[in-house]
Design a protein around this motif. Sequence first.
Motif, PDB file in Angstrom:
ATOM      1  N   UNK A   1     -23.853  18.060  35.417  1.00  0.00           N
ATOM      2  CA  UNK A   1     -24.740  16.931  36.223  1.00  0.00           C
ATOM      3  C   UNK A   1     -24.765  15.569  35.520  1.00  0.00           C
ATOM      4  N   UNK A   2     -24.794  14.643  36.409  1.00  0.00           N
ATOM      5  CA  UNK A   2     -24.808  13.199  35.858  1.00  0.00           C
ATOM      6  C   UNK A   2     -26.117  12.617  36.015  1.00  0.00           C
ATOM      7  N   UNK A   3     -26.778  11.988  35.212  1.00  0.00           N
ATOM      8  CA  UNK A   3     -28.145  11.634  34.913  1.00  0.00           C
ATOM      9  C   UNK A   3     -28.312  10.055  34.365  1.00  0.00           C
ATOM     10  N   UNK A   4     -28.989   9.260  35.037  1.00  0.00           N
ATOM     11  CA  UNK A   4     -29.377   7.857  34.618  1.00  0.00           C
ATOM     12  C   UNK A   4     -28.214   6.912  34.565  1.00  0.00           C
ATOM     13  N   UNK A   5     -28.545   5.803  34.786  1.00  0.00           N
ATOM     14  CA  UNK A   5     -27.510   4.713  34.481  1.00  0.00           C
ATOM     15  C   UNK A   5     -28.176   3.813  33.510  1.00  0.00           C
ATOM     16  N   UNK A   6     -27.405   3.403  32.423  1.00  0.00           N
ATOM     17  CA  UNK A   6     -27.882   2.777  31.184  1.00  0.00           C
ATOM     18  C   UNK A   6     -26.773   1.758  30.613  1.00  0.00           C
ATOM     19  N   UNK A   7     -27.208   0.480  30.074  1.00  0.00           N
ATOM     20  CA  UNK A   7     -26.642  -0.072  29.377  1.00  0.00           C
ATOM     21  C   UNK A   7     -27.022  -0.356  28.236  1.00  0.00           C
TER      22      UNK A   7
ATOM     23  N   UNK B   1     -21.976  -2.186  27.507  1.00  0.00           N
ATOM     24  CA  UNK B   1     -21.324  -1.289  28.089  1.00  0.00           C
ATOM     25  C   UNK B   1     -22.532  -0.541  29.041  1.00  0.00           C
ATOM     26  N   UNK B   2     -21.838   0.043  30.305  1.00  0.00           N
ATOM     27  CA  UNK B   2     -22.670   0.749  31.385  1.00  0.00           C
ATOM     28  C   UNK B   2     -22.215   2.268  31.042  1.00  0.00           C
TER      29      UNK B   2
ATOM     30  N   UNK C   1     -23.573   6.708  31.723  1.00  0.00           N
ATOM     31  CA  UNK C   1     -24.306   7.751  32.602  1.00  0.00           C
ATOM     32  C   UNK C   1     -24.459   8.896  31.184  1.00  0.00           C
TER      33      UNK C   1
END
Lengths: 77, 161
Positions: B83-89, B151-152, B154
């Motif tokens: 699974x892939x969750x969230x987009x963060x920097x 950086x961005x 997941x």
Amino acid sequence: MTLNIVSDRRGNIVSISQFGDVGDKISGITTAGIQAEPGHHIHEIEVPEELGGISLLDLHKSYKVEISKGVGCLVKA
Amino acid sequence: MAWTWGTNTLGAGQTQRWWLSWPKDPGIEMIGVQAITSGAEIDFTSPGIQVNSDGSVLYFVTIMNRGSVPAQYHFTGSSRGSWVWGTNTLNAGQTQRWWLSWPGFPGLEIVEALPVTPSCEIDFASAGVQVNTDGSTLYFITVTNRGKYAVEYHFRGSAIC
């Protein structure tokens, strides 16, 4: 769009997060959080529609957090 | 899919930081070591990932020979769906301790931080787990941006059992 933003005391952005599954598979994660470092503040900010098309990284580089009447908002850095 | 790669030696007491490169994202990888030399303890950690501008993906692995003689070993690993969750920097040089919450116990979750921004290494460590009185489960993960720029990334994970 709601973003979770960590800033320093001056409002400089340390991180931005948009919660939720990104891929096809369901993670099952209901919520998440960051334990703020000393001097860092966590803001939950509803971002205006006009900023919705900007990538998080571009927001990160170009904006800062300003507190007005106890509510955080994004302003141009 | 399980794999075994390379045959390497390392002197007693020595530590080496490796990077293993895939031409494209291999999916979530669990990487360890198969020790070949009997009696030699080989410690290993997989501290981070970097995505390059050509799409190749590096997994970093640190190897330490705690034994008193040179040791031989293979890398071994396995990739699987995730699974892939969230987009963060995250700013360069910063570390953040996260908690991810499930409504119950999701099983043993392997969680990593997958960079989106090219050429920035993100290191991560899954430090622990906590079960709450309402039955929800928290997994803790510490994320560090080792690159020179914001950086961005997941979160990516998989329940392995």
